[in-house]
Design a protein around this motif. Structure first.
Motif, PDB file in Angstrom:
ATOM      1  N   ALA A   1       1.541  -4.571  -6.246  1.00 32.23           N
ATOM      2  CA  ALA A   1       1.715  -3.982  -4.910  1.00 32.23           C
ATOM      3  C   ALA A   1       0.490  -3.150  -4.544  1.00 32.23           C
ATOM      4  O   ALA A   1       0.488  -1.927  -4.641  1.00 32.23           O
ATOM      5  CB  ALA A   1       2.977  -3.128  -4.869  1.00 32.23           C
ATOM      6  N   VAL A   2      -0.557  -3.837  -4.141  1.00 31.25           N
ATOM      7  CA  VAL A   2      -1.773  -3.166  -3.683  1.00 31.25           C
ATOM      8  C   VAL A   2      -2.111  -3.694  -2.293  1.00 31.25           C
ATOM      9  O   VAL A   2      -1.748  -4.817  -1.938  1.00 31.25           O
ATOM     10  CB  VAL A   2      -2.961  -3.383  -4.650  1.00 31.25           C
ATOM     11  CG1 VAL A   2      -2.645  -2.827  -6.025  1.00 31.25           C
ATOM     12  CG2 VAL A   2      -3.313  -4.857  -4.744  1.00 31.25           C
ATOM     13  N   TYR A   3      -2.813  -2.882  -1.516  1.00 31.45           N
ATOM     14  CA  TYR A   3      -3.143  -3.261  -0.145  1.00 31.45           C
ATOM     15  C   TYR A   3      -4.362  -2.464   0.296  1.00 31.45           C
ATOM     16  O   TYR A   3      -4.744  -1.481  -0.342  1.00 31.45           O
ATOM     17  CB  TYR A   3      -1.940  -2.997   0.784  1.00 31.45           C
ATOM     18  CG  TYR A   3      -1.216  -1.698   0.498  1.00 31.45           C
ATOM     19  CD1 TYR A   3      -1.611  -0.506   1.102  1.00 31.45           C
ATOM     20  CD2 TYR A   3      -0.154  -1.669  -0.401  1.00 31.45           C
ATOM     21  CE1 TYR A   3      -0.962   0.688   0.823  1.00 31.45           C
ATOM     22  CE2 TYR A   3       0.503  -0.473  -0.687  1.00 31.45           C
ATOM     23  CZ  TYR A   3       0.096   0.695  -0.065  1.00 31.45           C
ATOM     24  OH  TYR A   3       0.742   1.881  -0.345  1.00 31.45           O
ATOM     25  N   PRO A   4      -5.030  -2.887   1.403  1.00 33.18           N
ATOM     26  CA  PRO A   4      -6.322  -2.298   1.762  1.00 33.18           C
ATOM     27  C   PRO A   4      -6.270  -1.002   2.560  1.00 33.18           C
ATOM     28  O   PRO A   4      -7.235  -0.652   3.214  1.00 33.18           O
ATOM     29  CB  PRO A   4      -6.971  -3.426   2.595  1.00 33.18           C
ATOM     30  CG  PRO A   4      -5.818  -4.089   3.249  1.00 33.18           C
ATOM     31  CD  PRO A   4      -4.721  -4.075   2.226  1.00 33.18           C
ATOM     32  N   TRP A   5      -5.153  -0.289   2.512  1.00 39.89           N
ATOM     33  CA  TRP A   5      -5.042   0.990   3.201  1.00 39.89           C
ATOM     34  C   TRP A   5      -4.719   2.079   2.190  1.00 39.89           C
ATOM     35  O   TRP A   5      -4.398   1.795   1.040  1.00 39.89           O
ATOM     36  CB  TRP A   5      -3.944   0.925   4.264  1.00 39.89           C
ATOM     37  CG  TRP A   5      -4.213  -0.114   5.301  1.00 39.89           C
ATOM     38  CD1 TRP A   5      -5.064  -0.030   6.372  1.00 39.89           C
ATOM     39  CD2 TRP A   5      -3.641  -1.430   5.360  1.00 39.89           C
ATOM     40  NE1 TRP A   5      -5.051  -1.197   7.088  1.00 39.89           N
ATOM     41  CE2 TRP A   5      -4.189  -2.079   6.489  1.00 39.89           C
ATOM     42  CE3 TRP A   5      -2.717  -2.122   4.568  1.00 39.89           C
ATOM     43  CZ2 TRP A   5      -3.846  -3.374   6.857  1.00 39.89           C
ATOM     44  CZ3 TRP A   5      -2.379  -3.417   4.929  1.00 39.89           C
ATOM     45  CH2 TRP A   5      -2.941  -4.026   6.052  1.00 39.89           C
ATOM     46  N   THR A   6      -4.810   3.318   2.611  1.00 40.79           N
ATOM     47  CA  THR A   6      -4.501   4.408   1.687  1.00 40.79           C
ATOM     48  C   THR A   6      -3.061   4.282   1.206  1.00 40.79           C
ATOM     49  O   THR A   6      -2.167   3.882   1.973  1.00 40.79           O
ATOM     50  CB  THR A   6      -4.736   5.779   2.372  1.00 40.79           C
ATOM     51  OG1 THR A   6      -4.652   6.810   1.383  1.00 40.79           O
ATOM     52  CG2 THR A   6      -3.707   6.037   3.451  1.00 40.79           C
ATOM     53  N   PRO A   7      -2.786   4.561  -0.067  1.00 44.25           N
ATOM     54  CA  PRO A   7      -1.431   4.410  -0.610  1.00 44.25           C
ATOM     55  C   PRO A   7      -0.405   5.183   0.193  1.00 44.25           C
ATOM     56  O   PRO A   7      -0.614   6.341   0.559  1.00 44.25           O
ATOM     57  CB  PRO A   7      -1.574   4.963  -2.031  1.00 44.25           C
ATOM     58  CG  PRO A   7      -2.999   4.751  -2.365  1.00 44.25           C
ATOM     59  CD  PRO A   7      -3.750   4.977  -1.093  1.00 44.25           C
TER      60      PRO A   7
ATOM     61  N   GLY B   1      -8.170   5.161  -5.307  1.00 40.29           N
ATOM     62  CA  GLY B   1      -9.313   5.323  -6.184  1.00 40.29           C
ATOM     63  C   GLY B   1     -10.633   5.313  -5.438  1.00 40.29           C
ATOM     64  O   GLY B   1     -11.650   5.740  -5.968  1.00 40.29           O
ATOM     65  N   GLY B   2     -10.608   4.812  -4.197  1.00 40.69           N
ATOM     66  CA  GLY B   2     -11.819   4.800  -3.371  1.00 40.69           C
ATOM     67  C   GLY B   2     -11.797   5.978  -2.427  1.00 40.69           C
ATOM     68  O   GLY B   2     -12.152   7.098  -2.784  1.00 40.69           O
ATOM     69  N   LEU B   3     -11.353   5.754  -1.181  1.00 40.23           N
ATOM     70  CA  LEU B   3     -11.191   6.857  -0.233  1.00 40.23           C
ATOM     71  C   LEU B   3     -10.105   7.810  -0.699  1.00 40.23           C
ATOM     72  O   LEU B   3     -10.196   9.022  -0.533  1.00 40.23           O
ATOM     73  CB  LEU B   3     -10.859   6.301   1.158  1.00 40.23           C
ATOM     74  CG  LEU B   3     -11.972   5.501   1.851  1.00 40.23           C
ATOM     75  CD1 LEU B   3     -11.470   4.937   3.170  1.00 40.23           C
ATOM     76  CD2 LEU B   3     -13.195   6.387   2.075  1.00 40.23           C
ATOM     77  N   THR B   4      -9.047   7.228  -1.268  1.00 42.00           N
ATOM     78  CA  THR B   4      -7.976   8.041  -1.845  1.00 42.00           C
ATOM     79  C   THR B   4      -8.333   8.278  -3.310  1.00 42.00           C
ATOM     80  O   THR B   4      -8.392   7.346  -4.096  1.00 42.00           O
ATOM     81  CB  THR B   4      -6.624   7.308  -1.749  1.00 42.00           C
ATOM     82  OG1 THR B   4      -6.367   6.987  -0.387  1.00 42.00           O
ATOM     83  CG2 THR B   4      -5.506   8.171  -2.294  1.00 42.00           C
TER      84      THR B   4
END
Length: 239
Positions: free
Chosen positions: A69-75, A97-100
């Motif tokens: 369950a991963v997606y390209p927006w903040t969790p 892990g990136g922006l978040t």
């Protein structure tokens, strides 16, 4: 596993009897070739096939061993809550892990664990500091996503990573092989999940390279299945 971390493919796929029902014949089935993978034991459950989706309708009607369950927006904790309500298999939950990053990733990781996720997944830009922050607050495995060879694998393991999720596009099999070679004799059995591609040949190549479990995508499955159903209904009404 051989000396180079290559898993043999000479074992035939076993013929497994299938039990279903009249109303549940259209489940999303994972590619049969994935059964050739060695699998990863996650809290005692052996996982080979992992569906990559947050479509709750698909997740409620698939035969995957686990959910990525991963997606390209903040969790978003509400997305994880929705997935957990329909899932009947382990969830590998993305926590950024990136922006978040940093404390926020750690907080989302803690929420994910408390809401049933059996592992957390961090994306490629994740720093060693963020990995260490998450490792301090969660008791589930940390999975780190590898997208190229510009990375210190051993440093991430030392920071708290428990498995790698290899996502190298068309070059995934080669990237898996590189990971196996670089872990060498230090971590010869380190768990590797990898995207398998769209064909049997691509999935087989990824398993041969050393992947223990395979992710497969479910983009557009709901729409495709619904379209097929509607065509069937129209044909029935036409007589």
């Amino acid at each position: 596993m051989s000396e180079k971390g290559v898993y043999p493919m000479d074992r035939p796929i076993k013929n497994v009897p299938n039990l279903t029902s009249e109303l549940r014949q259209d489940i999303v089935e994972s590619p049969t070739v994935i059964r050739n993978a060695s699998g990863i034991r996650l809290f005692g459950k052996r996982i080979k096939s992992i569906i990559y989706s947050t479509d709750v309708a698909v997740l409620a009607n698939c035969d995957a061993d686990a959910i990525l369950a991963v997606y390209p927006w903040t969790p978003n904790t509400r997305i994880l809550d929705a997935v957990s309500r329909v899932a009947n298999v382990p969830i590998l939950a993305g926590i950024g892990g990136g922006l978040t990053k940093g404390l926020r990733s750690a907080t989302v990781g803690r929420f994910a664990e408390e809401n049933g996720a059996q592992a957390v997944v961090m994306n490629a830009p994740t720093s060693l500091t963020t990995i260490a922050s998450v490792e301090r607050v969660v008791d589930v495995p940390i999975i780190y996503t590898v997208v190229n060879q510009n990375i210190d694998l051993l440093a991430r393991i030392k920071a708290g990573v428990d498995a790698f999720n290899v996502a190298g596009g068309a070059g995934t099999a080669d990237l898996v092989r590189w990971v196996r070679e670089h872990l060498g004799n230090v971590y010869p059995n380190f768990p590797i999940i990898a995207s398998g591609g769209k064909t049997t040949e691509q999935i087989s190549a990824t398993i041969d390279a050393g992947a223990n479990a395979i992710t497969y995508t479910a983009y557009g499955i709901s729409e495709q299945t619904f379209h097929e159903k509607m065509e069937h209904y129209r044909a029935e009404q036409r007589g």
